[in-house]
Design an enzyme around this catalytic site. Sequence first.
Site, PDB file in Angstrom:
ATOM      1  N   THR A  63     -39.039  12.837  -3.365  1.00  0.00           N
ATOM      2  CA  THR A  63     -38.362  13.793  -2.477  1.00  0.00           C
ATOM      3  C   THR A  63     -39.271  14.254  -1.347  1.00  0.00           C
ATOM      4  OG1 THR A  63     -37.313  14.543  -4.492  1.00  0.00           O
ATOM      5  CG2 THR A  63     -37.042  15.940  -2.583  1.00  0.00           C
ATOM      6  N   VAL A  64     -40.505  14.612  -1.696  1.00  0.00           N
ATOM      7  CA  VAL A  64     -41.393  15.188  -0.676  1.00  0.00           C
ATOM      8  C   VAL A  64     -41.862  14.111   0.302  1.00  0.00           C
ATOM      9  CG1 VAL A  64     -43.504  16.520  -0.299  1.00  0.00           C
ATOM     10  CG2 VAL A  64     -42.124  16.950  -2.340  1.00  0.00           C
ATOM     11  N   GLU A  90     -51.792  22.852   0.839  1.00  0.00           N
ATOM     12  CA  GLU A  90     -50.791  23.922   1.044  1.00  0.00           C
ATOM     13  C   GLU A  90     -49.533  23.680   0.213  1.00  0.00           C
ATOM     14  OE1 GLU A  90     -49.871  27.154   1.667  1.00  0.00           O
ATOM     15  OE2 GLU A  90     -50.996  26.940   3.536  1.00  0.00           O
ATOM     16  N   GLY A  96     -31.086  18.750 -11.726  1.00  0.00           N
ATOM     17  CA  GLY A  96     -32.324  18.037 -11.359  1.00  0.00           C
ATOM     18  C   GLY A  96     -33.477  18.970 -11.040  1.00  0.00           C
ATOM     19  N   LYS A 144     -50.624  26.871 -10.229  1.00  0.00           N
ATOM     20  CA  LYS A 144     -50.626  27.458  -8.885  1.00  0.00           C
ATOM     21  C   LYS A 144     -51.464  28.739  -8.860  1.00  0.00           C
ATOM     22  CE  LYS A 144     -46.039  25.507  -8.269  1.00  0.00           C
ATOM     23  NZ  LYS A 144     -44.599  25.708  -8.477  1.00  0.00           N
TER      24      LYS A 144
HETATM   25  N1  HSE Z   1     -40.983  22.692 -10.648  1.00  0.00           N
HETATM   26  C1  HSE Z   1     -41.512  23.594  -9.683  1.00  0.00           C
HETATM   27  C2  HSE Z   1     -40.602  24.789  -9.568  1.00  0.00           C
HETATM   28  C3  HSE Z   1     -41.670  23.009  -8.319  1.00  0.00           C
HETATM   29  O1  HSE Z   1     -39.566  24.830 -10.216  1.00  0.00           O
HETATM   30  O2  HSE Z   1     -40.955  25.712  -8.863  1.00  0.00           O
HETATM   31  C4  HSE Z   1     -42.931  22.227  -8.188  1.00  0.00           C
HETATM   32  O3  HSE Z   1     -44.043  22.982  -8.517  1.00  0.00           O
END
Ligand code: HSE
Length: 428
Positions: free
Chosen positions: A14-15, A131, A189, A207
């Site tokens: 996707t990205v 980022e 998804g 994160k």
């Molecule tokens: N699966 C993560 C979320 C996105 O639901 O925020 C990618 O880090």
Amino acid sequence: MSDTIKIGIAGLGTVGAGLIKIIQKNSKILAARSGKSIEIIAVSALSKSKDRGVDLSAYEWENDPINLAKRDDIDVFVELIGGEDGSAKQATEAAIKHGKHVVTANKAMLAMYGQELAISAESNNVNLRFEAAVAGGIPVIKALTESLAGNNITRIMGVMNGTCNYILTRMEDTGLPYEEIFEEANQLGFLEADPNLDVGGIDAAHKLVLLSSIAYGTQVDFEGAVLEGIGRISIEDIRAASEMGYRIKLLGVSTINKLGLSQTMRPCLVPASSPLAQLDGGTNMIIIEGDAVGQIVLRGAGAGEGPTASAVIADILDIARGINIPVFGQPANSLKKVPSINTTVENSFYLRLNLKDEAGILAKVSAALANAGISIDRIRQEVHETDAAPVIIVTHPTERDLLNKAIAEIEATSAAIDPPVVLRIETV
Ligand code: HSE
């Protein structure tokens, strides 16, 4: 570098597809803003034939991302493969060794190996930028490394996993149980290939530890983070929290003091009036507190094609502009190693206990709390038709260690049928 910055993209999910769309669509804007044209030289992914909704015909194809990373004709290697090690890490290492800048969205890899990769990048005089790895489209890495660089950061808090926030807010909106909403998120998804990365709090903790490192100048310490997922949050918890004026969020909190670094990613109750409580669906929010700036609230899409690709292209543009900032905001070999601690800040706690419905059981629970010096603020036993009595207790502010002691005593008396659900009540 010439007037063109040449990139190779590994990973066309996707990205990756989103990034190519931005580069194809906004090429004039990108060149005007960075002073260079951004040219995709080659791409790599598992399947060459898959339709990704973008035209790849102008780009060379590499089956092996490591070969892509080593190519002489690229300046920047964009790693969008994912996974904490394996080909993502090998290709990143290869790119750094071959003098390529790296842009990655890979929080798992950086949470585990960020320190060594950063040292390697800095000693090879290349950028390693990420980022997109934290909170998708929210420019939080830039905020910490640049805009807030003059502050002594005192606390970071936030909702950093959109899937968990979607599940919790949908449970609240629909009154449906966790399992049903989990399945709904799956059908949409939203869940990672390994759903435990989302609902186990692991993705969000990846994160948080990256943000801590930048904020406090400390080594990335995922092992030191305390994490707990949302799998035990029941619809009863959501309802009880709501009736008391709270909402449940999977909340990351990171603080530092002279004893060490506290990093927690757990479901918490937040006041319904707080900014965090207003966060619905798959959105992320990060709150940063600094000694000069006060409190900053950043909110936006934490995942998805456009938002994450927006963060990737921002890193590429900064490299094109010649901006070279240490990976974690200060040289990686100067990042301090500090002990991980459990914060000693006092909080109120929400407890949901499933107790045996027998004479004297509640007395045992209140005695265990009293023995730990914990005072009860509210207590409620629900109407029930089974042998298990659902009891909700809210404590006055206390330390987590004392509460753990009380819970150990409750469990030792066999008063509770299941381990209690314990949620911190966070003041924001
Ligand atoms: N699966 C993560 C979320 C996105 O639901 O925020 C990618 O880090």
